[in-house]
Motif scaffolding. Structure first.
Motif, mmCIF file in Angstrom:
data_model
loop_
_atom_site.group_PDB
_atom_site.id
_atom_site.type_symbol
_atom_site.label_atom_id
_atom_site.label_comp_id
_atom_site.label_asym_id
_atom_site.label_seq_id
_atom_site.Cartn_x
_atom_site.Cartn_y
_atom_site.Cartn_z
ATOM 1 N N CYS A 68 0.866 -1.179 0.000
ATOM 2 C CA CYS A 68 0.000 0.000 0.000
ATOM 3 C C CYS A 68 0.899 1.224 0.000
ATOM 4 C CB CYS A 68 -0.916 0.008 1.214
ATOM 5 S SG CYS A 68 -1.987 1.469 1.316
ATOM 6 N N SER A 69 0.527 2.235 -0.767
ATOM 7 C CA SER A 69 1.313 3.462 -0.866
ATOM 8 C C SER A 69 0.413 4.668 -0.646
ATOM 9 C CB SER A 69 1.969 3.544 -2.250
ATOM 10 O OG SER A 69 2.651 4.781 -2.423
ATOM 11 N N CYS A 70 0.916 5.655 0.070
ATOM 12 C CA CYS A 70 0.196 6.924 0.228
ATOM 13 C C CYS A 70 1.245 8.033 0.239
ATOM 14 C CB CYS A 70 -0.628 6.946 1.509
ATOM 15 S SG CYS A 70 -1.687 8.412 1.666
ATOM 16 N N GLN A 71 1.364 8.746 -0.876
ATOM 17 C CA GLN A 71 2.454 9.691 -1.072
ATOM 18 C C GLN A 71 1.989 11.134 -0.908
ATOM 19 O OE1 GLN A 71 5.447 8.507 -1.228
ATOM 20 N NE2 GLN A 71 4.807 6.365 -1.460
ATOM 21 N N PHE A 72 2.608 11.818 0.077
ATOM 22 C CA PHE A 72 2.357 13.238 0.337
ATOM 23 C C PHE A 72 0.874 13.526 0.571
ATOM 24 C CE2 PHE A 72 6.307 12.989 -2.122
ATOM 25 C CZ PHE A 72 7.166 13.687 -1.276
ATOM 26 N N ALA A 73 0.161 12.593 1.215
ATOM 27 C CA ALA A 73 -1.278 12.794 1.406
ATOM 28 C C ALA A 73 -1.808 12.256 2.729
ATOM 29 C CB ALA A 73 -2.050 12.142 0.256
ATOM 30 N N MET A 74 -1.045 11.453 3.448
ATOM 31 C CA MET A 74 -1.574 10.836 4.664
ATOM 32 C C MET A 74 -2.022 11.876 5.677
ATOM 33 S SD MET A 74 -2.143 7.713 5.487
ATOM 34 C CE MET A 74 -2.828 6.879 6.911
ATOM 35 N N GLY B 81 2.523 -7.623 4.564
ATOM 36 C CA GLY B 81 2.486 -6.605 3.523
ATOM 37 C C GLY B 81 3.073 -5.294 3.992
ATOM 38 N N ILE B 82 3.463 -4.457 3.038
ATOM 39 C CA ILE B 82 4.214 -3.233 3.321
ATOM 40 C C ILE B 82 3.389 -1.990 3.010
ATOM 41 C CG2 ILE B 82 6.192 -1.851 2.587
ATOM 42 C CD1 ILE B 82 7.023 -4.122 4.364
ATOM 43 N N PHE B 83 3.471 -1.005 3.899
ATOM 44 C CA PHE B 83 2.836 0.300 3.707
ATOM 45 C C PHE B 83 3.937 1.344 3.613
ATOM 46 C CE2 PHE B 83 0.180 3.805 5.976
ATOM 47 C CZ PHE B 83 -0.086 4.415 4.765
ATOM 48 N N ILE B 84 4.088 1.966 2.428
ATOM 49 C CA ILE B 84 5.114 2.992 2.229
ATOM 50 C C ILE B 84 4.437 4.349 2.057
ATOM 51 C CG2 ILE B 84 6.777 1.392 1.194
ATOM 52 C CD1 ILE B 84 5.996 2.464 -1.553
ATOM 53 N N GLY B 85 5.119 5.400 2.488
ATOM 54 C CA GLY B 85 4.510 6.716 2.335
ATOM 55 C C GLY B 85 5.467 7.858 2.624
ATOM 56 N N THR B 86 4.994 9.054 2.317
ATOM 57 C CA THR B 86 5.704 10.295 2.587
ATOM 58 C C THR B 86 4.692 11.293 3.127
ATOM 59 O OG1 THR B 86 5.409 10.744 0.222
ATOM 60 C CG2 THR B 86 7.613 10.115 0.940
#
Length: 325
Positions: free
Chosen positions: A168-174, A199-204
Motif C-alpha cells: 500500500c502506498s500513500c504519497q504526500f497525502a496521509m 504486507g508493506i505500507f510505504i509513504g511520505t
C-alpha cells in the motif's frame, strides 16, 4: 476476482482532533464524521479536481521543478526497495496516476488507485466509490482508478474482490486524514484490512518535528522562503503547491495509532537523511541522474536551490509492515 492475473503476493505532541460521532447503522460509529469534517474533505477534493494537466514545458518552468524531481526520486526508491514482481498494489490518494510508470518499472501484477478528486466531472459525491477507468492499456498490468474518499469510506467492502494487497502506498497525502481521530483511524483501518500479513505500507508526509521546530524559531505564526510558506491558525495560501486545509502529524502518535491496527514501524527518515543514505547506493545515484533532480552530472548542472532543499527538509518517508498473525 478483478485482478486479471494469477496471484503471487495541528502541532506539539497531540493526536488528531476528536471527532463528533453520530449513529451508524453498520456499527462503525467510531469512524463517522460530523458535517464540518466533510466540508474540509470536499475543499481538498475541489482543489485537486480544479488543477489542470500541465505540458512538459510548463512543468519544467516550475520554480520547484528540481524539488518535484527529488520527490519523484524518493518515491521511486521506496517502490524499488519494497515492490516485487507480480505484487498487487493499493495506491491511496493516487491523484491522476502519476506514479503508474514507477510501478510499471517494478513489474507489479495489479494496481488499484483511489483519489478523492475527479477531474472529469464538475460535481461529484465524494462518498460514492466508482470506477473511472478499468484498464491502463499502456502498462504491463491491469489497473483500476477509483474516485472516493479513502479516509472515510470503508475500503474492505469496496475492494473485497481485489484484496489482499502486497503493498500500500500513500504519497504526500496521509496528513489529510489527520483532520479528526475518526479519519486517521479509518485511514489506518483501511490499510490494515487490505494488506496481507507481512504486507508493506510505504509513504511520505510532512515532518511535524521539523515544522514545529521552525515555528518555534519564527517570530510569529508564519515562516517560509521564496518557494513556500506556512501560516498557522488562519487562512493560508501555499505557493505553487496547495491552497486548502492541511494538518501536521506528530509521528510518534501516528506510530502508536498504526500499532493499534497491526502495523509496525520498519523505518522513518527525514528526506535529508533519506537522500544522504540512499545516494550512497550506485543504483539510486543513477536513478537520480536520470530523473534530473541534481542535474545529469554532465552538461546539465542545474540542481535544487537552497530554498527547495529547505522545503525537502519539511518532509519524511516511512515504511510500516502489517504484523503476521
Amino acid at each position: 476476482m478483478k485482478r486479471g492475473y494469477q496471484e503471487s503476493s495541528s502541532s506539539g505532541s497531540f493526536g488528531p482532533p476528536h471527532s463528533k460521532f453520530k449513529y451508524n447503522p453498520e456499527g462503525d460509529a467510531q469512524f463517522l464524521e460530523d458535517d464540518n469534517t466533510k466540508i474540509f474533505a470536499k475543499k481538498v477534493a475541489d482543489h485537486y479536481s480544479a488543477r489542470t494537466n500541465q505540458t512538459l514545458e510548463e512543468r519544467e518552468a516550475s520554480p520547484i521543478i528540481h524539488l518535484k524531481k527529488l520527490n519523484n526520486w524518493i518515491k521511486s526508491v521506496l517502490i524499488q526497495l519494497y515492490a516485487k514482481r507480480g505484487d498487487a498494489v493499493l495506491d491511496l490518494a493516487c491523484g491522476k496516476g502519476g506514479d503508474l510508470i514507477k510501478w510499471d518499472k517494478a513489474r507489479i501484477g495489479y494496481y488499484v488507485g483511489i483519489d478523492i478528486a475527479d477531474g472529469s466531472t464538475a460535481a461529484h459525491d465524494i462518498m460514492v466509490m466508482r470506477t473511472i477507468t478499468n484498464a491502463a492499456k499502456k502498462f504491463s498490468f491491469p489497473a483500476r482508478l477509483i474516485c472516493g474518499d479513502c479516509f472515510e469510506v470503508r475500503l474492505d467492502k469496496v475492494l473485497a474482490e481485489d484484496a489482499p494487497f502486497d503493498v500500500c502506498s500513500c504519497q504526500f497525502a496521509m496528513h489529510y486524514s489527520w483532520s479528526t481521530e475518526a479519519r486517521a483511524r479509518r485511514a489506518l483501518a483501511n490499510v490494515s484490512a487490505l494488506l496481507r500479513p507481512g504486507g508493506i505500507f510505504i509513504g511520505t508526509m510532512p515532518d511535524a518535528n521539523v515544522i514545529v521546530k521552525k515555528l518555534r524559531e519564527a517570530e510569529g505564526l508564519q515562516f517560509g522562503n521564496s518557494v513556500y510558506w506556512i501560516r498557522f491558525d488562519e487562512e493560508f495560501e501555499n505557493k505553487d503547491a496547495v491552497d486548502c486545509p492541511e494538518w501536521i502529524v506528530p509521528f510518534h502518535v501516528f506510530k502508536t495509532l498504526a500499532e493499534e491496527y497491526g502495523l509496525e514501524l520498519v523505518f522513518v527518515k527525514n528526506s535529508h537523511v533519506f537522500v544522504d543514505e540512499y545516494m550512497k547506493k550506485p543504483e539510486f545515484v543513477e536513478l537520480m541522474r536520470r530523473l534530473g533532480a541534481l542535474g545529469d552530472g554532465k552538461e546539465d548542472q542545474s540542481t535544487l536551490s537552497p530554498d527547495e532543499w529547505e522545503v525537502a527538509y519539511l518532509y519524511l518517508a516511512f515504511v510500516l509492515r502489517k504484523v503476521e498473525s
